[in-house]
Design an enzyme around this catalytic site. Structure first.
Site, PDB file in Angstrom:
ATOM      1  N   VAL A   1       1.010  -1.247   0.257  1.00 47.06           N
ATOM      2  CA  VAL A   1      -0.030   0.146   0.159  1.00 47.06           C
ATOM      3  C   VAL A   1       0.997   1.292   0.039  1.00 47.06           C
ATOM      4  O   VAL A   1       0.639   2.200  -0.847  1.00 47.06           O
ATOM      5  CB  VAL A   1      -0.884   0.008   1.354  1.00 47.06           C
ATOM      6  CG1 VAL A   1      -1.861   1.293   1.350  1.00 47.06           C
ATOM      7  CG2 VAL A   1      -1.817  -0.894   1.148  1.00 47.06           C
TER       8      VAL A   1
ATOM      9  N   ASP B   1       9.699   2.777   7.237  1.00 51.76           N
ATOM     10  CA  ASP B   1       9.411   1.446   7.436  1.00 51.76           C
ATOM     11  C   ASP B   1      10.560   0.752   8.498  1.00 51.76           C
ATOM     12  O   ASP B   1      11.630   0.982   8.582  1.00 51.76           O
ATOM     13  CB  ASP B   1       9.502   0.549   6.172  1.00 51.76           C
ATOM     14  CG  ASP B   1       8.848  -0.776   6.063  1.00 51.76           C
ATOM     15  OD1 ASP B   1       7.622  -0.625   5.667  1.00 51.76           O
ATOM     16  OD2 ASP B   1       9.212  -1.611   6.898  1.00 51.76           O
TER      17      ASP B   1
ATOM     18  N   LYS C   1      13.869  -3.503   3.201  1.00 52.63           N
ATOM     19  CA  LYS C   1      13.104  -2.625   2.414  1.00 52.63           C
ATOM     20  C   LYS C   1      13.815  -1.275   2.008  1.00 52.63           C
ATOM     21  O   LYS C   1      14.051  -0.758   0.970  1.00 52.63           O
ATOM     22  CB  LYS C   1      11.653  -2.394   3.138  1.00 52.63           C
ATOM     23  CG  LYS C   1      10.840  -3.581   2.721  1.00 52.63           C
ATOM     24  CD  LYS C   1       9.351  -3.285   3.401  1.00 52.63           C
ATOM     25  CE  LYS C   1       8.512  -4.299   3.493  1.00 52.63           C
ATOM     26  NZ  LYS C   1       7.097  -4.240   4.069  1.00 52.63           N
TER      27      LYS C   1
ATOM     28  N   THR D   1      -2.490  -4.662   9.541  1.00 54.57           N
ATOM     29  CA  THR D   1      -3.315  -4.876  10.426  1.00 54.57           C
ATOM     30  C   THR D   1      -3.454  -6.500  10.517  1.00 54.57           C
ATOM     31  O   THR D   1      -4.974  -6.826   9.916  1.00 54.57           O
ATOM     32  CB  THR D   1      -4.349  -4.138  10.217  1.00 54.57           C
ATOM     33  OG1 THR D   1      -4.958  -4.376   8.795  1.00 54.57           O
ATOM     34  CG2 THR D   1      -4.283  -2.806  10.619  1.00 54.57           C
TER      35      THR D   1
ATOM     36  N   SER E   1      -6.452  -1.204   6.823  1.00 53.68           N
ATOM     37  CA  SER E   1      -7.566  -1.815   6.795  1.00 53.68           C
ATOM     38  C   SER E   1      -7.929  -2.324   8.207  1.00 53.68           C
ATOM     39  O   SER E   1      -7.189  -2.840   9.009  1.00 53.68           O
ATOM     40  CB  SER E   1      -7.937  -3.217   6.082  1.00 53.68           C
ATOM     41  OG  SER E   1      -7.751  -2.688   4.612  1.00 53.68           O
TER      42      SER E   1
ATOM     43  N   CYS F   1      -6.137  -9.451   2.865  1.00 48.24           N
ATOM     44  CA  CYS F   1      -7.611  -8.446   2.998  1.00 48.24           C
ATOM     45  C   CYS F   1      -8.764  -9.448   3.256  1.00 48.24           C
ATOM     46  O   CYS F   1      -9.446  -9.351   4.321  1.00 48.24           O
ATOM     47  CB  CYS F   1      -7.755  -7.681   1.799  1.00 48.24           C
ATOM     48  SG  CYS F   1      -6.754  -6.207   1.838  1.00 48.24           S
TER      49      CYS F   1
ATOM     50  N   ARG G   1       1.061 -14.389   2.058  1.00 50.76           N
ATOM     51  CA  ARG G   1       0.250 -13.951   3.335  1.00 50.76           C
ATOM     52  C   ARG G   1      -1.180 -14.918   3.426  1.00 50.76           C
ATOM     53  O   ARG G   1      -1.746 -14.606   2.341  1.00 50.76           O
ATOM     54  CB  ARG G   1       0.236 -12.681   3.809  1.00 50.76           C
ATOM     55  CG  ARG G   1       1.585 -11.839   4.003  1.00 50.76           C
ATOM     56  CD  ARG G   1       1.049 -10.480   4.542  1.00 50.76           C
ATOM     57  NE  ARG G   1       0.989  -9.927   3.195  1.00 50.76           N
ATOM     58  CZ  ARG G   1       0.761  -8.611   2.924  1.00 50.76           C
ATOM     59  NH1 ARG G   1       0.705  -7.647   4.212  1.00 50.76           N
ATOM     60  NH2 ARG G   1       0.531  -7.951   1.759  1.00 50.76           N
TER      61      ARG G   1
END
Length: 421
Positions: free
Chosen positions: A13, A32, A37, A86, A121, A262, A330
């Protein structure tokens, strides 16, 4: 209106959002905790399947992008956007520790005039019940006057190529009307359409409803797949037939189980919140239970069609990511299926061009090349993810038996060796 934007979380995201802000000439400070990364960004190397090295290089070369681990850059920013994970806790309740941690680390650097936006989310109420108190109890801000807070759900769909990020309407709900207007004015500089709603709770709920609808509909198709297997009916053919109706029917497709960050997660946030209000969302419970059953159904399907016990079977798996053309495992049900097969004693190998290595039952498996020798040696070729860059003609020609959970062979003559989910 050009702004200085701090984005906390540079994953699926945060990184595309940073790119979009940079393309529109804003200054972006990326934060981050993952050192790898940050190192990749500074070397111009991509770690996302939707990004090329050239994309990262282009972001760095603007001269307006700084990526690091320190939160101090927040003091320079006018807008702070949280794009942190999340996940679910082990008991399948919301884990909002990443949100809280990001706010705690930001607090020393927050100042009057800034705007904080949560994009992660989460359950309805998080912005007003968690973020507002954390900031208000530590800072003497007047929310809506000298400091602004809003929620805007991310709507990124990794792997899809039809819509650019800027083409997806952006939903925004602020704690006050002024907060909404401030957030809207920022997003209007990068998105073609910004949709305002009356509160953060409405915006938070909108994201959960989008993904809950998909969980329920896909799980319904998975349940039908189990039933159609009993009836010897090709569900894919049924869906194709239904899809000829020009109105009233939306096709959803079965698979080995819904994964990702998600669809299998967000509905459980909604379920948890509903239970806090003593309300039972039974459709989510049933859909979740069906989704959890799919790995075992796939294993049973293999056992039904191979000509030897699973304890002596050689299974070659195609694809382990949760969806096609992404490098994300994931919540991938493929990992559950591989784990079950290994526990039953099967020899399992896999090929996935996006995932060079995975851990299964304390063992490291390496992705191996797709070859005639491997396909012929396997008792079963199991397609769990239908990546676009796979040679399905070779799989069809060389495999002894194919269990196809994604209908990857839909346009090919099956020659009697393909078993659909």
């Amino acid at each position: 209106m050009l702004s200085k934007i701090a984005i906390i979380g540079l994953g699926y995201v945060g990184l595309p959002l940073a790119q979009l802000f940079l393309q529109n000439h804003h200054t972006v400070y990326g934060i981050d905790y993952d050192v790898k990364k940050i190192e990749s960004i500074n070397k111009g190397k991509s770690y996302l399947s939707d990004f090329q090295d050239e994309d990262i290089e282009g972001m760095v070369q603007t001269g307006n992008f700084q990526a690091g681990n320190s939160y101090e850059v927040i003091s320079k920013a006018e807008v702070i956007i949280l794009c942190v994970p999340t996940p679910l806790s082990e008991d399948e309740t919301p884990d909002i520790s990443y949100i809280k941690n990001a706010i705690y680390k930001s607090l020393p650097f927050l100042k009057e005039g800034q705007l904080v936006i949560l994009e992660s989310s989460t359950y309805p109420g998080t912005t007003e019940e968690i973020i507002v108190p954390l900031i208000s109890q530590n800072k003497e801000f007047s929310i809506g006057k000298d400091f602004h807070i809003a929620y805007s759900p991310e709507r990124i769909d990794p792997g899809q190529k039809q819509f650019g990020l800027e083409d997806i309407p952006k939903i925004v709900g602020g704690v006050t009307q002024k907060c909404t207007e401030r957030a809207k004015s920022i997003y209007e500089t990068i998105f073609k359409s910004v949709v305002t709603v009356s509160s953060p709770k409405v915006a938070e709920m909108s994201k959960l409803v989008e993904n809950t609808q998909r969980l329920i509909n896909i799980s319904f198709m998975n349940e039908l797949a189990i039933f159609c297997d009993e009836m010897d009916i090709n569900l894919w053919e049924v869906i194709n037939a239904c899809s000829t109706k020009p109105f009233g029917f939306t096709p959803y497709f079965p698979g080995p189980g819904i994964g990702g960050h998600c669809i299998p997660v967000d509905p459980l946030y909604l379920l948890w919140k509903a239970e806090k209000h003593h309300f039972e969302l039974t459709s989510i419970k049933v859909a979740h239970e069906t989704n959890q059953k799919m790995p075992q159904f796939v294993v049973e399907k293999i056992a039904k069609h191979i000509k030897k016990p699973l304890s002596t079977a050689n299974i070659f798996v195609i694809g382990v990511t949760y969806k096609k053309d992404v490098n994300d495992v994931r919540e991938s049900k493929a990992l559950d299926i591989l784990t079950s097969l290994v526990e039953l004693g099967s020899k399992v190998d896999y090929h996935d061009p996006f995932i060079p290595q995975i851990s299964i039952k304390d063992s490291e498996l390496q992705s191996i090349p797709l070859s005639t020798e491997k396909l012929r040696a396997a008792d079963c070729t199991l397609i769990l993810t239908d990546h676009s860059n796979i040679d399905y003609d070779m799989i069809l020609e060389k495999s002894n038996l194919i269990i196809d959970t994604r209908n990857a062979m839909k346009n090919k003559k099956h020659l009697g060796k393909v078993v659909l989910l």
